[in-house]
Design a protein around this motif. Structure first.
Motif, PDB file in Angstrom:
ATOM      1  N   THR A  55       0.838  -1.202   0.000  1.00 13.31           N
ATOM      2  CA  THR A  55       0.000   0.000   0.000  1.00 13.31           C
ATOM      3  C   THR A  55       0.874   1.254   0.000  1.00 13.31           C
ATOM      4  O   THR A  55       0.634   2.193  -0.773  1.00 13.31           O
ATOM      5  N   ARG A  56       1.903   1.261   0.832  1.00 13.12           N
ATOM      6  CA  ARG A  56       2.828   2.405   0.840  1.00 13.12           C
ATOM      7  C   ARG A  56       3.528   2.550  -0.512  1.00 13.12           C
ATOM      8  O   ARG A  56       3.669   3.666  -1.028  1.00 13.12           O
ATOM      9  N   GLU A  57       3.973   1.434  -1.085  1.00  9.69           N
ATOM     10  CA  GLU A  57       4.662   1.477  -2.378  1.00  9.69           C
ATOM     11  C   GLU A  57       3.754   2.022  -3.483  1.00  9.69           C
ATOM     12  O   GLU A  57       4.193   2.810  -4.320  1.00  9.69           O
ATOM     13  N   VAL A  58       2.508   1.584  -3.482  1.00 14.22           N
ATOM     14  CA  VAL A  58       1.566   2.036  -4.516  1.00 14.22           C
ATOM     15  C   VAL A  58       1.385   3.544  -4.444  1.00 14.22           C
ATOM     16  O   VAL A  58       1.503   4.248  -5.458  1.00 14.22           O
ATOM     17  N   PHE A  59       1.110   4.066  -3.254  1.00 17.32           N
ATOM     18  CA  PHE A  59       0.849   5.506  -3.158  1.00 17.32           C
ATOM     19  C   PHE A  59       2.121   6.330  -3.329  1.00 17.32           C
ATOM     20  O   PHE A  59       2.057   7.455  -3.838  1.00 17.32           O
ATOM     21  N   ALA A  60       3.254   5.766  -2.986  1.00 18.12           N
ATOM     22  CA  ALA A  60       4.521   6.449  -3.276  1.00 18.12           C
ATOM     23  C   ALA A  60       4.714   6.528  -4.791  1.00 18.12           C
ATOM     24  O   ALA A  60       5.118   7.569  -5.326  1.00 18.12           O
ATOM     25  N   TYR A  61       4.405   5.446  -5.486  1.00 17.41           N
ATOM     26  CA  TYR A  61       4.538   5.442  -6.946  1.00 17.41           C
ATOM     27  C   TYR A  61       3.566   6.443  -7.580  1.00 17.41           C
ATOM     28  O   TYR A  61       3.940   7.193  -8.493  1.00 17.41           O
ATOM     29  N   ALA A  82      -4.275  -2.291 -11.028  1.00 20.03           N
ATOM     30  CA  ALA A  82      -3.256  -3.006 -11.810  1.00 20.03           C
ATOM     31  C   ALA A  82      -1.867  -2.788 -11.206  1.00 20.03           C
ATOM     32  O   ALA A  82      -1.060  -3.724 -11.129  1.00 20.03           O
ATOM     33  N   LEU A  83      -1.589  -1.576 -10.771  1.00 22.25           N
ATOM     34  CA  LEU A  83      -0.312  -1.276 -10.126  1.00 22.25           C
ATOM     35  C   LEU A  83      -0.174  -2.082  -8.832  1.00 22.25           C
ATOM     36  O   LEU A  83       0.874  -2.682  -8.570  1.00 22.25           O
ATOM     37  N   THR A  84      -1.227  -2.126  -8.052  1.00 19.41           N
ATOM     38  CA  THR A  84      -1.226  -2.901  -6.810  1.00 19.41           C
ATOM     39  C   THR A  84      -0.965  -4.375  -7.104  1.00 19.41           C
ATOM     40  O   THR A  84      -0.140  -5.012  -6.448  1.00 19.41           O
ATOM     41  N   HIS A  85      -1.663  -4.882  -8.079  1.00 18.34           N
ATOM     42  CA  HIS A  85      -1.505  -6.291  -8.451  1.00 18.34           C
ATOM     43  C   HIS A  85      -0.063  -6.581  -8.839  1.00 18.34           C
ATOM     44  O   HIS A  85       0.542  -7.545  -8.373  1.00 18.34           O
ATOM     45  N   ARG A  86       0.500  -5.744  -9.680  1.00 20.10           N
ATOM     46  CA  ARG A  86       1.870  -5.956 -10.145  1.00 20.10           C
ATOM     47  C   ARG A  86       2.870  -5.932  -8.979  1.00 20.10           C
ATOM     48  O   ARG A  86       3.717  -6.823  -8.856  1.00 20.10           O
ATOM     49  N   SER A 183       2.313 -13.900 -15.081  1.00 20.40           N
ATOM     50  CA  SER A 183       2.166 -13.427 -13.705  1.00 20.40           C
ATOM     51  C   SER A 183       2.991 -12.170 -13.493  1.00 20.40           C
ATOM     52  O   SER A 183       4.123 -12.082 -13.937  1.00 20.40           O
ATOM     53  N   GLY A 184       2.373 -11.236 -12.791  1.00 16.67           N
ATOM     54  CA  GLY A 184       3.092 -10.015 -12.444  1.00 16.67           C
ATOM     55  C   GLY A 184       2.997  -8.935 -13.491  1.00 16.67           C
ATOM     56  O   GLY A 184       3.503  -7.847 -13.298  1.00 16.67           O
ATOM     57  N   THR A 185       2.325  -9.220 -14.627  1.00 17.51           N
ATOM     58  CA  THR A 185       2.178  -8.173 -15.629  1.00 17.51           C
ATOM     59  C   THR A 185       0.793  -7.573 -15.477  1.00 17.51           C
ATOM     60  O   THR A 185      -0.168  -8.289 -15.202  1.00 17.51           O
ATOM     61  N   PRO A 186       0.667  -6.271 -15.625  1.00 14.59           N
ATOM     62  CA  PRO A 186      -0.652  -5.661 -15.475  1.00 14.59           C
ATOM     63  C   PRO A 186      -1.538  -6.087 -16.636  1.00 14.59           C
ATOM     64  O   PRO A 186      -1.076  -6.412 -17.713  1.00 14.59           O
ATOM     65  N   PRO A 187      -2.840  -6.113 -16.407  1.00 19.18           N
ATOM     66  CA  PRO A 187      -3.758  -6.475 -17.467  1.00 19.18           C
ATOM     67  C   PRO A 187      -3.767  -5.425 -18.566  1.00 19.18           C
ATOM     68  O   PRO A 187      -3.336  -4.301 -18.365  1.00 19.18           O
ATOM     69  N   GLU A 188      -4.276  -5.823 -19.709  1.00 21.29           N
ATOM     70  CA  GLU A 188      -4.401  -4.879 -20.819  1.00 21.29           C
ATOM     71  C   GLU A 188      -5.343  -3.765 -20.398  1.00 21.29           C
ATOM     72  O   GLU A 188      -6.285  -3.989 -19.649  1.00 21.29           O
ATOM     73  N   THR A 189      -5.131  -2.586 -20.916  1.00 18.33           N
ATOM     74  CA  THR A 189      -6.008  -1.478 -20.578  1.00 18.33           C
ATOM     75  C   THR A 189      -7.350  -1.700 -21.252  1.00 18.33           C
ATOM     76  O   THR A 189      -7.459  -2.369 -22.264  1.00 18.33           O
TER      77      THR A 189
END
Length: 193
Positions: A55-61, A82-86, A183-189
């Motif tokens: 959660t910290r990493e996501v909002f920092a990003y 998607a960012l969280t998932h990755r 795995s680890g790749t964000p889904p298509e937009t």
């Protein structure tokens, strides 16, 4: 009437405010999406501390890279998910790889299977929480309350045909949770994720 491809106003304004470095914008973004981010990270990791870190990493990003979000491509909620998932999958893979190396138990295939299962579960959770309330209400009655489509229709005050339609559409959306991608790749937009 707004253009069909125009992004929602809130998403566009939030991206602009973040790009200007408005701390209040980050606070609003956090208030809106923190529970989503933490819930998805926890679902992938199964670990409170890891979910907090993601959660910290996501909002920092989000704060440091607001230009990487394009409101014309997808809603901010989808981009954050998607960012969280990755990031959660990266963390899971790193911790599991370290445990595998340290303990020597399990295989790389076991690791990938766990990552895939966690990823599908998180995606299914996101789909359910993102689907329209009428679809979610029908699925909840059918799944959690073990109601058939007739009982669901009666509970919701809709026709049996409408109950079947909602259940079918909800299940079709949930079926997309099993779509395979690395795995680890964000889904298509433009997708459900």
């Amino acid at each position: 009437m707004a253009k069909k491809d125009a992004p929602p106003r809130w998403d566009r304004r939030m991206q602009q405010r973040l790009a200007r470095g408005e701390a209040a914008a980050l606070g609003e973004c956090y208030d809106r999406f923190a529970s989503l981010v933490h819930g998805l990270a926890h679902r992938v990791l199964g670990d409170e501390e890891g979910a907090d870190a993601v959660t910290r990493e996501v909002f920092a990003y989000v704060w440091e890279n607001p230009e990487s979000y394009d409101p014309r491509r997808e809603p901010l909620r989808t981009w954050v998910a998607a960012l969280t998932h990755r990031l959660a999958v990266q963390r899971l893979r790193a911790t599991e790889t370290a445990a595998l190396a340290r303990d020597g138990r399990g295989t790389a295939e076991d690791l990938e299977r766990r990552v895939r299962q966690a990823s599908v579960a998180a995606r299914a959770d996101y789909i359910v929480t993102s689907m329209p309330v009428p679809l979610r209400a029908a699925l909840e009655r059918a799944y959690f309350q073990r109601r058939d489509y007739r009982q669901t229709a009666a509970d919701l005050g809709i026709t049996e045909d409408e109950a079947r339609r909602r259940l079918r559409l909800g299940l079709q959306l949930l079926a997309t949770a099993h779509e395979t991608r690395p795995s680890g790749t964000p889904p298509e937009t433009g997708g459900v994720w």
